[in-house]
Scaffold this active site. Structure first.
Site, short mmCIF file in Angstrom:
data_model
loop_
_atom_site.label_atom_id
_atom_site.label_comp_id
_atom_site.label_asym_id
_atom_site.label_seq_id
_atom_site.Cartn_x
_atom_site.Cartn_y
_atom_site.Cartn_z
N GLN A 16 46.24 63.24 24.36
CA GLN A 16 45.97 61.89 23.83
C GLN A 16 44.61 61.83 23.13
O GLN A 16 43.57 62.10 23.74
CB GLN A 16 45.98 60.89 24.99
CG GLN A 16 47.33 60.80 25.70
CD GLN A 16 47.20 60.39 27.15
OE1 GLN A 16 46.25 60.80 27.84
NE2 GLN A 16 48.13 59.59 27.63
N ARG B 285 51.54 68.56 21.54
CA ARG B 285 51.95 67.35 20.82
C ARG B 285 50.81 66.34 20.91
O ARG B 285 50.48 65.86 22.00
CB ARG B 285 53.21 66.77 21.45
CG ARG B 285 53.70 65.52 20.73
CD ARG B 285 55.00 65.01 21.31
NE ARG B 285 54.80 64.42 22.61
CZ ARG B 285 55.73 64.37 23.56
NH1 ARG B 285 56.91 64.91 23.38
NH2 ARG B 285 55.47 63.79 24.71
N LYS C 98 39.94 51.29 18.10
CA LYS C 98 41.04 51.99 17.42
C LYS C 98 40.54 52.96 16.36
O LYS C 98 41.07 54.06 16.21
CB LYS C 98 41.98 50.94 16.81
CG LYS C 98 43.13 51.56 16.04
CD LYS C 98 44.12 50.52 15.58
CE LYS C 98 44.97 51.00 14.42
NZ LYS C 98 45.47 52.37 14.48
N ARG D 73 54.88 49.07 26.91
CA ARG D 73 53.89 49.89 26.18
C ARG D 73 54.20 49.89 24.68
O ARG D 73 53.29 49.89 23.86
CB ARG D 73 53.86 51.32 26.73
CG ARG D 73 53.25 51.41 28.13
CD ARG D 73 52.81 52.82 28.47
NE ARG D 73 53.92 53.75 28.58
CZ ARG D 73 54.63 53.97 29.69
NH1 ARG D 73 54.32 53.35 30.82
NH2 ARG D 73 55.61 54.85 29.70
N ARG D 74 55.49 49.86 24.33
CA ARG D 74 55.85 49.79 22.89
C ARG D 74 55.38 48.45 22.31
O ARG D 74 54.89 48.38 21.20
CB ARG D 74 57.36 49.92 22.66
CG ARG D 74 58.00 51.22 23.11
CD ARG D 74 57.58 52.43 22.30
NE ARG D 74 56.33 53.01 22.62
CZ ARG D 74 56.06 53.86 23.63
NH1 ARG D 74 56.98 54.19 24.47
NH2 ARG D 74 54.86 54.35 23.81
N LYS E 194 58.44 63.62 32.06
CA LYS E 194 57.20 63.12 32.65
C LYS E 194 57.00 63.77 34.02
O LYS E 194 57.92 63.73 34.85
CB LYS E 194 57.28 61.61 32.87
CG LYS E 194 57.09 60.80 31.61
CD LYS E 194 56.95 59.33 31.99
CE LYS E 194 56.56 58.47 30.81
NZ LYS E 194 57.00 58.90 29.50
N THR F 24 52.89 60.52 15.58
CA THR F 24 52.29 59.27 15.11
C THR F 24 53.16 58.64 14.04
O THR F 24 53.91 59.33 13.35
CB THR F 24 50.87 59.50 14.54
OG1 THR F 24 50.31 58.24 14.16
CG2 THR F 24 50.87 60.43 13.32
N ASP G 9 55.32 65.38 28.93
CA ASP G 9 54.61 64.16 28.53
C ASP G 9 53.28 64.08 29.27
O ASP G 9 53.13 64.65 30.35
CB ASP G 9 55.40 62.91 28.93
CG ASP G 9 56.59 62.65 28.04
OD1 ASP G 9 56.85 63.44 27.13
OD2 ASP G 9 57.27 61.63 28.29
N GLY H 28 47.86 57.88 22.53
CA GLY H 28 47.75 57.51 23.95
C GLY H 28 48.22 56.08 24.17
O GLY H 28 47.85 55.19 23.40
#
Ligand SMILES: Cc1cc2nc3c(=O)[nH]c(=O)nc-3n(C[C@H](O)[C@H](O)[C@H](O)COP(=O)(O)OP(=O)(O)OC[C@H]3O[C@@H](n4cnc5c(N)ncnc54)[C@H](O)[C@@H]3O)c2cc1C
Length: 307
Positions: free
Chosen positions: A158, A179, A196, A288-289, A95, A226, A129, A183
């Site tokens: 993203q 990649r 979405k 975030r996950r 990052k 994804t 990233d 996002g």
């Protein structure tokens, strides 16, 4: 669902919550589903056990001092050395704010170049990233200069951002590593598709560009990051309709997510790497996950109540 997502993304930015949550045993237990451990040894052991390619990323973002950023860069150099010494098929993903972008663009750039140079000497690869839109322009600028000197590098983009279609065109022209992901940050509706279904459709349109003959002729290395089963089926179908073999299509997925799909794609001959995160600074990343799939919150609650 949008409300839950927003609450979790706000939580990801809360220092107060982070300082408390990381000490709770049930939170630490739940995190282990997505993270094999906090140390580099844990991450290397996990990539060995997986038996397929991996990408390693040490958690941590928005560092506060130049010394910390220097330490992160030294750490990633060590990762590249260890991967080489142990003969592993492991790339790295970094990052920009972990390498000092918040306080010195020059320092960040110097570190990126040092990592890309070390990776090149080993025939390895460095991914950059992409973070929130506060950093998109700076990150893509840094990447373009990096790509000028190091073809063994790629950047994440993203599909939820309106600007990404144009960014992808300019990155294709450079023959970049790209990649594509949906996002993971909280972005306003003037910058990102709020719905979405529009994010998913944008992703597919970008796949069409990334699998085009033009992108391949330019030497683009396209990665589809994804776990979305519908999108994955559409990507497979598109690859077939364009006469590509599975070995010409590459996916990356996160450790611990959609494992059956990872095995199915690998068995079918697709290129697939698992992105393994490790390190002590997992709170914002873990929130975030959870935000990606609010059902994960139930998983955490179940581990509290032992259900
Ligand atoms: C290799 C890789 C690198 C990434 N790098 C970046 C980056 O640099 N910048 C950035 O903003 N984002 C990054 N992301 C995160 C990405 O933006 C998405 O937030 C994440 O991949 C979830 O989106 P999805 O495409 O899987 O689709 P979604 O529509 O979110 O999910 C599709 C399905 O996948 C499964 N799934 C997805 N997420 C989870 C989860 N957390 N837990 C359990 N199941 C889940 C569920 O079955 C879900 O229904 C990266 C993702 C990957 C795989």
């Amino acid at each position: 669902m949008t409300i839950v997502r927003n609450v979790l993304l706000s939580a990801s930015e809360s220092r107060w919550l982070r300082e408390r949550a990381v000490k709770l045993p049930f939170v630490r237990r739940a995190v282990s589903r997505f993270m094999p451990g906090e140390t580099l040894d844990d991450a290397l052991a996990a990539s060995r056990a997986l038996g397929i390619g991996a990408v390693l990323t040490r958690l941590g973002e928005n560092l506060r001092s130049a010394d910390e950023a220097d330490g992160v860069a030294r750490h990633y150099l060590e990762v590249l050395d260890r991967v080489r010494a142990e003969g592993l098929d492991v790339e790295i993903s970094v990052k920009p704010t972990q390498l000092g972008l918040d306080f010195s663009r020059e320092q960040c750039e110097r570190h990126l170049h040092a990592l890309a140079e070390r990776a090149r000497s080993y025939g390895n690869w460095v991914w950059v990233d992409i973070e929130s839109t506060a950093y998109t322009v700076a990150t893509l600028d840094l990447y373009r200069r990096l790509r000028g000197a190091f073809p063994n590098t790629g950047v994440c983009v993203q599909s939820y951002l309106y600007r990404t279609a144009a960014d992808v065109e300019s990155l294709i022209a450079l023959g970049s590593g790209i990649r594509l992901v949906k996002g993971a940050y909280r972005e306003p509706p003037d910058k990102a598709f709020p719905k979405k279904k529009d994010v998913d459709e944008s992703f597919y349109r970008l796949v069409e560009r990334l699998l085009s003959a033009e992108a391949r002729d330019k030497g683009v290395r396209a990665i589809f990051g994804t776990h979305d089963p519908v999108l994955i089926r559409r990507i497979e179908e598109l690859g077939r309709s364009r006469g590509l073999s599975p070995g010409q299509v590459e996916f990356q997925m996160l450790y611990g997510i959609a494992r059956a799909e990872q095995q199915r794609l690998t068995a079918a001959g697709y290129r697939l790497r698992v992105l393994i995160s490790y390190g002590e600074a997992w709170f914002a990343w873990y929130m975030r996950r959870l935000a990606e799939r609010p059902a994960n919150v139930l998983f955490v609650l179940r581990s509290v109540f032992g259900a």
